[in-house]
Scaffold this active site. Structure first.
Site, PDB file in Angstrom:
ATOM      1  N   HIS A  53       0.096   7.857   0.910  1.00 57.16           N
ATOM      2  CA  HIS A  53       0.604   6.735   2.359  1.00 57.16           C
ATOM      3  C   HIS A  53       0.448   5.419   2.373  1.00 57.16           C
ATOM      4  O   HIS A  53       0.454   4.458   3.849  1.00 57.16           O
ATOM      5  CB  HIS A  53       0.395   7.720   4.046  1.00 57.16           C
ATOM      6  CG  HIS A  53       0.645   8.863   3.840  1.00 57.16           C
ATOM      7  ND1 HIS A  53       1.691   8.980   4.111  1.00 57.16           N
ATOM      8  CD2 HIS A  53       0.115   9.952   3.861  1.00 57.16           C
ATOM      9  CE1 HIS A  53       2.251  10.315   3.940  1.00 57.16           C
ATOM     10  NE2 HIS A  53       0.672  11.046   3.536  1.00 57.16           N
ATOM     11  N   ASN A  54      -0.022   4.623   1.592  1.00 58.69           N
ATOM     12  CA  ASN A  54      -0.826   3.086   1.070  1.00 58.69           C
ATOM     13  C   ASN A  54       0.385   2.824   1.088  1.00 58.69           C
ATOM     14  O   ASN A  54       1.149   2.998  -0.185  1.00 58.69           O
ATOM     15  CB  ASN A  54      -2.371   3.528   0.786  1.00 58.69           C
ATOM     16  CG  ASN A  54      -2.520   1.839   0.499  1.00 58.69           C
ATOM     17  OD1 ASN A  54      -1.322   0.779   0.468  1.00 58.69           O
ATOM     18  ND2 ASN A  54      -3.328   0.900   1.295  1.00 58.69           N
ATOM     19  N   ILE A  55       1.075   1.825   1.479  1.00 58.55           N
ATOM     20  CA  ILE A  55       2.660   0.810   1.278  1.00 58.55           C
ATOM     21  C   ILE A  55       2.161  -0.132   0.190  1.00 58.55           C
ATOM     22  O   ILE A  55       3.132  -1.424  -0.369  1.00 58.55           O
ATOM     23  CB  ILE A  55       3.198   0.980   2.361  1.00 58.55           C
ATOM     24  CG1 ILE A  55       2.186  -0.355   3.211  1.00 58.55           C
ATOM     25  CG2 ILE A  55       3.560   2.257   2.546  1.00 58.55           C
ATOM     26  CD1 ILE A  55       3.457  -0.950   4.347  1.00 58.55           C
ATOM     27  N   PHE A  56       0.907  -0.159  -0.704  1.00 57.54           N
ATOM     28  CA  PHE A  56       0.547  -1.698  -1.942  1.00 57.54           C
ATOM     29  C   PHE A  56       1.843  -1.858  -2.417  1.00 57.54           C
ATOM     30  O   PHE A  56       2.769  -2.212  -2.681  1.00 57.54           O
ATOM     31  CB  PHE A  56      -0.848  -1.249  -2.286  1.00 57.54           C
ATOM     32  CG  PHE A  56      -1.259  -2.919  -3.274  1.00 57.54           C
ATOM     33  CD1 PHE A  56      -1.300  -3.764  -3.013  1.00 57.54           C
ATOM     34  CD2 PHE A  56      -0.961  -1.979  -4.440  1.00 57.54           C
ATOM     35  CE1 PHE A  56      -1.777  -4.890  -3.951  1.00 57.54           C
ATOM     36  CE2 PHE A  56      -0.904  -3.387  -5.473  1.00 57.54           C
ATOM     37  CZ  PHE A  56      -1.601  -4.228  -4.780  1.00 57.54           C
ATOM     38  N   THR A 153      -2.017  -2.978   3.400  1.00 56.70           N
ATOM     39  CA  THR A 153      -1.621  -1.943   3.372  1.00 56.70           C
ATOM     40  C   THR A 153      -1.835  -0.374   4.000  1.00 56.70           C
ATOM     41  O   THR A 153      -1.014   0.533   3.520  1.00 56.70           O
ATOM     42  CB  THR A 153      -0.958  -1.710   1.566  1.00 56.70           C
ATOM     43  OG1 THR A 153      -2.064  -1.757   1.157  1.00 56.70           O
ATOM     44  CG2 THR A 153      -0.229  -3.041   1.677  1.00 56.70           C
TER      45      THR A 153
END
Length: 172
Positions: A53-56, A153
């Site tokens: 779920h981290n959008i980095f 992010t």
């Protein structure tokens, strides 16, 4: 008073000691992105920004109009092909879970050695407030590089994707 001190010591001793990963970097890198330290999912996968779920990675690939891949080696090559290095401010700490707010006993990575070894890095970008403030406090800014704080992010930093993407355009 003794009870709360004992409880605090017990909590401190129960925190897990964690370490950051080695940097993703080569001699062509001119920009460095710094996070705080990997979360539980990233540590388990042994990958930067391994929490789904981290959008980095989604942001970085979107900035360069390239299709996102799940292959970690391809992600690493993507960064290097765009002269971007990736590391963490914190080399080791104690923490329960993944939240930056739970970080205790943070010890920074060796940036003096990194910058000596990679003198082409002239711009440093922080992925979120914790990375920025920890670097400011434990390392300090120098005049040889420009420093930029970007929105985290992490899904814990609830801001629309497009707003984060616009802010991250600074690395271009």
């Amino acid at each position: 008073m003794t009870t709360s001190i004992s409880a605090e010591i017990a909590m401190h001793n129960s925190l897990t000691k964690i370490h950051s990963f080695p940097p993703i970097i080569n001699a062509t890198c001119t920009r460095l992105i710094l996070g705080s330290i990997p979360g539980v999912a990233s540590l388990e996968k042994q990958e930067y920004y391994g929490y789904p779920h981290n959008i980095f990675w989604r942001i970085l690939f979107a900035l360069y109009h390239e299709p996102l891949t799940d292959d970690y080696d391809e992600k690493r090559l993507f960064l290097l092909s765009h002269h971007i290095a990736l590391w963490d401010v914190i080399g080791s700490c104690r923490r329960e879970g993944s939240l930056d707010s739970r970080i205790k006993d943070a010890f920074p990575n060796d940036f003096a050695s990194l910058f000596r070894a990679y003198p082409c890095i002239t711009r440093v970008y922080f992925n979120g407030e914790k990375a920025y403030t920890t670097y400011q406090k434990k390392v300090g800014f120098d005049v040889d590089r420009a420093y930029f704080r970007l929105p985290s992010t992490s899904p814990a930093h609830a801001v629309a994707f497009e707003n984060k993407l616009d802010a991250w355009r600074a690395i271009l």
